[in-house]
Design a protein around this motif. Structure first.
Motif, PDB file in Angstrom:
ATOM      1  N   ALA A   1      77.200  30.914  43.860  1.00 35.15           N
ATOM      2  CA  ALA A   1      76.690  31.448  42.595  1.00 35.15           C
ATOM      3  C   ALA A   1      75.207  31.148  42.394  1.00 35.15           C
ATOM      4  CB  ALA A   1      77.500  30.884  41.430  1.00 35.15           C
TER       5      ALA A   1
ATOM      6  N   PHE B   1      71.788  36.552  44.077  1.00 32.98           N
ATOM      7  CA  PHE B   1      73.188  36.677  43.659  1.00 32.98           C
ATOM      8  C   PHE B   1      73.381  37.841  42.682  1.00 32.98           C
ATOM      9  CE2 PHE B   1      76.728  35.532  40.789  1.00 32.98           C
ATOM     10  CZ  PHE B   1      77.755  35.521  41.704  1.00 32.98           C
TER      11      PHE B   1
ATOM     12  N   THR C   1      83.947  29.835  40.239  1.00 33.69           N
ATOM     13  CA  THR C   1      83.192  28.759  39.577  1.00 33.69           C
ATOM     14  C   THR C   1      83.878  28.357  38.265  1.00 33.69           C
ATOM     15  OG1 THR C   1      81.664  30.335  38.547  1.00 33.69           O
ATOM     16  CG2 THR C   1      80.977  29.339  40.633  1.00 33.69           C
TER      17      THR C   1
ATOM     18  N   VAL D   1      83.145  35.349  42.779  1.00 30.50           N
ATOM     19  CA  VAL D   1      82.456  34.053  42.787  1.00 30.50           C
ATOM     20  C   VAL D   1      82.460  33.444  41.390  1.00 30.50           C
ATOM     21  CG1 VAL D   1      80.225  32.911  43.139  1.00 30.50           C
ATOM     22  CG2 VAL D   1      81.056  34.564  44.823  1.00 30.50           C
ATOM     23  N   LEU D   2      82.210  34.246  40.367  1.00 31.03           N
ATOM     24  CA  LEU D   2      82.197  33.718  39.004  1.00 31.03           C
ATOM     25  C   LEU D   2      83.580  33.222  38.575  1.00 31.03           C
ATOM     26  CD1 LEU D   2      79.770  36.268  37.328  1.00 31.03           C
ATOM     27  CD2 LEU D   2      79.295  33.889  38.007  1.00 31.03           C
TER      28      LEU D   2
ATOM     29  N   ALA E   1      81.803  27.331  45.829  1.00 29.26           N
ATOM     30  CA  ALA E   1      81.700  28.336  44.766  1.00 29.26           C
ATOM     31  C   ALA E   1      80.368  28.208  44.031  1.00 29.26           C
ATOM     32  CB  ALA E   1      82.867  28.201  43.789  1.00 29.26           C
ATOM     33  N   HIS E   2      79.988  26.993  43.697  1.00 31.10           N
ATOM     34  CA  HIS E   2      78.718  26.782  42.980  1.00 31.10           C
ATOM     35  C   HIS E   2      77.524  27.126  43.866  1.00 31.10           C
ATOM     36  CE1 HIS E   2      80.570  25.322  39.364  1.00 31.10           C
ATOM     37  NE2 HIS E   2      81.255  24.431  40.045  1.00 31.10           N
TER      38      HIS E   2
ATOM     39  N   ARG F   1      80.388  39.315  43.093  1.00 30.38           N
ATOM     40  CA  ARG F   1      79.892  38.448  42.011  1.00 30.38           C
ATOM     41  C   ARG F   1      81.037  38.023  41.106  1.00 30.38           C
ATOM     42  NH1 ARG F   1      76.207  42.578  41.108  1.00 30.38           N
ATOM     43  NH2 ARG F   1      77.033  42.779  38.999  1.00 30.38           N
TER      44      ARG F   1
END
Length: 180
Positions: free
Chosen positions: A155, A160, A175, A171-172, A151-152, A168
């Motif tokens: 990001a 990105f 994270t 993914v955020l 995940a990190h 996005r």
């Protein structure tokens, strides 16, 4: 899988249509049917994870080296574990899903990182699917760290901010989940 990740997986199934096609042998209608079952499974519909896994397994049989198909198969298998009644079946499905996700990640090549205009690359979709599934597994599977790392990594990748909003956001959320 943990309930908070259900919304992330739903977002991921929507991302599924954004991946770059790379001369695949599978049938587009079969892909769409598998994706529809995957979305139903994410919504918690009983039996939909088994249907999605069955359809993705057939797609993988037609194209065994396709990391995107393997990733979705692995995630669907893991959801079968979520839905299973008996502990040994939960373990069997979760372990099969993890194995397929690991294979999908290992199959990624540089050409899988090429994103179509306005879309998400196959590599990114495989990684976000794996991250979401790994973070949703119970802690004793020891996949939380791998999910957080993916995940990190996603990001922090160049470009990105210009990727599709649904991707996005997924993914955020991953994270944020990884930090908890």
């Amino acid at each position: 899988m943990k309930t908070p990740l259900r919304s992330i997986l739903v977002a991921l199934s929507l991302v599924g249509c954004l991946a770059a096609p790379l001369a695949h042998a599978y049938d587009a209608a079969a892909w769409q049917a598998a994706q529809a079952d995957f979305q139903r499974a994410n919504a918690g519909e009983s039996g939909a994870a088994a249907e999605a896994a069955d359809k993705f397994a057939k797609l993988v049989a037609a194209e065994p080296g396709n990391p995107l198909l393997l990733a979705y198969l692995g995630s669907a298998e893991s959801m079968q574990g979520r839905d299973a009644t008996f502990p040994w079946k939960k373990m069997k499905f979760a372990e099969a899903g993890i194995a397929d996700l690991d294979r999908a990640l290992a199959l990624l090549k540089p050409e899988h990182a090429q994103a179509p205009a306005g879309g998400v690359s196959i590599a990114n979709e495989v990684k976000v699917t794996a991250a979401s599934t790994f973070l949703g597994l119970p802690g004793f599977f020891n996949r939380g760290e791998a999910g957080a790392k993916l995940a990190h990594e996603l990001a922090a990748q160049p470009g990105f901010a210009t990727m599709p909003e649904r991707y996005r956001n997924a993914v955020l959320k991953l994270t944020a989940q990884a930090k908890q």
